[in-house]
Design an enzyme around this catalytic site. Structure first.
Site, PDB file in Angstrom:
ATOM      1  N   ASP A 121       0.833  -1.202   0.000  1.00 33.98           N
ATOM      2  CA  ASP A 121       0.000   0.000   0.000  1.00 33.98           C
ATOM      3  C   ASP A 121       0.868   1.253   0.000  1.00 33.98           C
ATOM      4  OD1 ASP A 121      -2.843   1.183   0.572  1.00 33.98           O
ATOM      5  OD2 ASP A 121      -1.518   2.157   2.022  1.00 33.98           O
TER       6      ASP A 121
ATOM      7  N   TYR B 216       3.122   9.628   0.139  1.00 34.91           N
ATOM      8  CA  TYR B 216       4.175   8.947   0.902  1.00 34.91           C
ATOM      9  C   TYR B 216       5.551   9.149   0.254  1.00 34.91           C
ATOM     10  CZ  TYR B 216       0.170   6.267   2.836  1.00 34.91           C
ATOM     11  OH  TYR B 216      -1.022   5.873   3.402  1.00 34.91           O
TER      12      TYR B 216
ATOM     13  N   LYS C  43      -2.452   6.013  -4.186  1.00 33.54           N
ATOM     14  CA  LYS C  43      -3.539   6.967  -3.931  1.00 33.54           C
ATOM     15  C   LYS C  43      -3.246   8.327  -4.538  1.00 33.54           C
ATOM     16  CE  LYS C  43      -3.819   4.666   0.523  1.00 33.54           C
ATOM     17  NZ  LYS C  43      -2.423   4.484   0.946  1.00 33.54           N
TER      18      LYS C  43
ATOM     19  N   HIS D  17      -7.336   9.657  -2.022  1.00 35.82           N
ATOM     20  CA  HIS D  17      -6.781   9.532  -0.664  1.00 35.82           C
ATOM     21  C   HIS D  17      -7.634  10.221   0.398  1.00 35.82           C
ATOM     22  CE1 HIS D  17      -2.624   9.020   1.431  1.00 35.82           C
ATOM     23  NE2 HIS D  17      -3.589   8.836   2.300  1.00 35.82           N
TER      24      HIS D  17
HETATM   25  P1  NAP Z   1      -0.017   0.852  11.979  1.00 36.77           P
HETATM   26  O1  NAP Z   1       0.227  -0.185  10.948  1.00 36.77           O
HETATM   27  O2  NAP Z   1      -1.213   0.800  12.831  1.00 36.77           O
HETATM   28  O3  NAP Z   1       1.251   0.925  12.953  1.00 36.77           O
HETATM   29  C1  NAP Z   1       2.554   1.116  12.471  1.00 36.77           C
HETATM   30  C2  NAP Z   1       3.448   1.330  13.673  1.00 36.77           C
HETATM   31  O4  NAP Z   1       3.445   0.181  14.494  1.00 36.77           O
HETATM   32  C3  NAP Z   1       4.880   1.612  13.287  1.00 36.77           C
HETATM   33  O5  NAP Z   1       5.371   2.584  14.188  1.00 36.77           O
HETATM   34  C4  NAP Z   1       5.573   0.276  13.530  1.00 36.77           C
HETATM   35  O6  NAP Z   1       6.910   0.503  13.922  1.00 36.77           O
HETATM   36  C5  NAP Z   1       4.758  -0.317  14.663  1.00 36.77           C
HETATM   37  N1  NAP Z   1       4.678  -1.770  14.599  1.00 36.77           N
HETATM   38  C6  NAP Z   1       4.519  -2.556  13.504  1.00 36.77           C
HETATM   39  N2  NAP Z   1       4.459  -3.847  13.840  1.00 36.77           N
HETATM   40  C7  NAP Z   1       4.582  -3.910  15.178  1.00 36.77           C
HETATM   41  C8  NAP Z   1       4.602  -4.972  16.100  1.00 36.77           C
HETATM   42  N3  NAP Z   1       4.503  -6.245  15.715  1.00 36.77           N
HETATM   43  N4  NAP Z   1       4.758  -4.678  17.433  1.00 36.77           N
HETATM   44  C9  NAP Z   1       4.861  -3.390  17.828  1.00 36.77           C
HETATM   45  N5  NAP Z   1       4.848  -2.335  16.993  1.00 36.77           N
HETATM   46  C10 NAP Z   1       4.711  -2.592  15.665  1.00 36.77           C
HETATM   47  O7  NAP Z   1       0.013   2.329  11.385  1.00 36.77           O
HETATM   48  P2  NAP Z   1      -0.046   3.071  10.005  1.00 36.77           P
HETATM   49  O8  NAP Z   1       1.285   3.058   9.351  1.00 36.77           O
HETATM   50  O9  NAP Z   1      -0.670   4.376  10.308  1.00 36.77           O
HETATM   51  O10 NAP Z   1      -1.074   2.252   9.100  1.00 36.77           O
HETATM   52  C11 NAP Z   1      -0.682   1.173   8.285  1.00 36.77           C
HETATM   53  C12 NAP Z   1      -0.685   1.533   6.817  1.00 36.77           C
HETATM   54  O11 NAP Z   1      -2.013   1.913   6.420  1.00 36.77           O
HETATM   55  C13 NAP Z   1       0.161   2.740   6.449  1.00 36.77           C
HETATM   56  O12 NAP Z   1       1.532   2.445   6.427  1.00 36.77           O
HETATM   57  C14 NAP Z   1      -0.441   3.115   5.108  1.00 36.77           C
HETATM   58  O13 NAP Z   1       0.027   2.241   4.101  1.00 36.77           O
HETATM   59  C15 NAP Z   1      -1.924   2.904   5.394  1.00 36.77           C
HETATM   60  N6  NAP Z   1      -2.565   4.139   5.875  1.00 36.77           N
HETATM   61  C16 NAP Z   1      -3.442   4.772   5.039  1.00 36.77           C
HETATM   62  C17 NAP Z   1      -4.033   5.966   5.412  1.00 36.77           C
HETATM   63  C18 NAP Z   1      -4.984   6.645   4.482  1.00 36.77           C
HETATM   64  O14 NAP Z   1      -5.299   7.830   4.699  1.00 36.77           O
HETATM   65  N7  NAP Z   1      -5.487   5.958   3.484  1.00 36.77           N
HETATM   66  C19 NAP Z   1      -3.753   6.538   6.671  1.00 36.77           C
HETATM   67  C20 NAP Z   1      -2.889   5.864   7.525  1.00 36.77           C
HETATM   68  C21 NAP Z   1      -2.315   4.653   7.117  1.00 36.77           C
HETATM   69  P3  NAP Z   1       8.170  -0.137  13.101  1.00 36.77           P
HETATM   70  O15 NAP Z   1       8.078   0.357  11.690  1.00 36.77           O
HETATM   71  O16 NAP Z   1       9.347   0.386  13.849  1.00 36.77           O
HETATM   72  O17 NAP Z   1       8.016  -1.619  13.216  1.00 36.77           O
END
Ligand code: NAP
Length: 337
Positions: free
Chosen positions: A97, A102, A131, A163
């Site tokens: 994704d 990004y 997006k 997005h």
């Molecule tokens: P998330 O996946 O909820 O959390 C990511 C965070 O959790 C990072 O800081 C990561 O750190 C940590 N993490 C990952 N695996 C872990 C584990 N097993 N134990 C403990 N901590 C862990 O947050 P997100 O990045 O906001 O959301 C995921 C994806 O969704 C994004 O990367 C993006 O592709 C998409 N997204 C889309 C939108 C939108 O507007 N469409 C908005 C937000 C996100 P490390 O990297 O250090 O492991």
């Protein structure tokens, strides 16, 4: 519209937050869930083998999208993108994704071009989402989408989302926002017809934005990607998606990492002998909701993929769902006109 019936997700939850709740018709009027007009293919036509990371949901385009994808927000340095994609392919991820905002589309495309042959895979084996940035909403949408296609340079994009419902530079209440996103959608429909965007969808749309789009579109959205985790169960949005056959996809399933220390999540994890992250991700996929955990750490990338070899009990599912308090870790789009 393709109508294919596949088995329901094994172990589908009896989540209290998604049962017994009100659903809404296209005009925003409450409907009884068992009287919903299924104009589009039902969301429950989903597939999960429950045994591998290749489990997928069937989109209303007739194409399958993996239930597990790697989030890439904040993965920016090309060597970090390469390392994460390498680890993810080894762990069984087949979806990635990205987004124009990004600033990693080119690095993701480059990493995949180098890594797919290394892992005996081809372009067709992976599902790439990107997006349209809010700065390209409206008359610049075609240019923005073509830029994403050029940056990724993978021939086509499997899923391309608007997005954000608003336009960068306009205040949220600006009445030009609806016209701009409608214009963006028409451009995406054109690129979809040309085969460059295999599926099109939206992100961060509220129920009102969804109903507005469904009333005006020629091609219905295949996916709605929004924040979803036990503290934000998104009941109304899930009903709207179910009613119109739009796949509801989760982002920030780990609450940006903060939910892994929630006491209830930790207790369930201890009881299941799993990590808190696996419990949070399993809670979503067990409801048929695709997830996109982000990590730059190869060990966590591997750990986060182990979701399809265990099941949460109904009691644990309900305990997690009971955490719902409408909490958002990400930006709130509800005020966007
Ligand atoms: P998330 O996946 O909820 O959390 C990511 C965070 O959790 C990072 O800081 C990561 O750190 C940590 N993490 C990952 N695996 C872990 C584990 N097993 N134990 C403990 N901590 C862990 O947050 P997100 O990045 O906001 O959301 C995921 C994806 O969704 C994004 O990367 C993006 O592709 C998409 N997204 C889309 C939108 C939108 O507007 N469409 C908005 C937000 C996100 P490390 O990297 O250090 O492991």
């Amino acid at each position: 519209m393709t109508t294919v019936s596949l088995p329901r997700v094994a172990g589908r939850s009896s989540c209290k937050h998604s049962s017994g709740q009100q659903s809404y018709n296209v005009l925003g009027r409450p409907t009884s869930p068992n009287r919903v007009q299924r104009k589009y293919k039902c969301l429950s036509d989903q597939m999960s083998s429950s045994s591998s990371t290749t489990s997928a949901v069937l989109l209303n385009t007739g194409v399958q999208m993996p239930l597990l994808g790697l989030g890439t927000y904040k993965l920016v340095a090309s060597e970090d993108v390469y390392r994460a994609v390498d680890a993810a392919l080894v762990a069984g991820y087949r979806a990635f994704d990205s987004a124009a905002v990004y600033r990693n589309e080119a690095d993701l495309g480059q990493a995949l071009k180098q890594l797919l042959p290394k892992h005996g895979l081809t372009r067709e084996d992976v599902f790439i989402t990107s997006k349209l940035g809010p700065e390209d909403q409206g008359e610049r949408a075609m240019e923005g989408a073509l830029r994403s296609l050029a940056q990724l340079d993978l021939g086509y994009i499997d899923l391309y989302l608007i997005h954000w419902p608003g336009t960068q530079g306009l205040v949220v209440a600006d009445q030009r926002n609806p016209g701009n996103r409608a214009q963006s959608w028409v451009m995406l429909e054109e690129l979809h017809a040309q085969g460059k965007l295999k599926a099109i969808g939206v992100s961060n749309y509220t129920p009102a934005h969804m109903r507005e789009l469904i009333q005006s579109c020629k091609v219905p959205p295949a996916v709605l990607q929004v924040e979803f985790h036990p503290r934000l169960c998104q009941t109304e949005l899930r009903s709207v998606c179910e009613e119109y056959g739009v796949c509801f996809q989760a982002y920030s399933s780990l609450g940006k990492g903060e939910l892994v220390t929630d006491p209830v999540v930790m207790e369930v994890a201890k009881h299941c002998e799993r990590t808190p992250a696996q419990v949070l991700l399993r809670w979503a996929v067990q409801q048929g909701v695709p997830v996109l955990p982000k990590s730059s750490n190869p060990d966590r990338i591997k750990d986060n993929a182990r979701l399809f070899d265990f099941t949460l009990s109904d009691t644990d599912m309900d305990r997690l769902s009971a955490l719902d308090c409408g909490h958002k870790y990400c930006r709130d789009s509800s005020e966007v006109a």
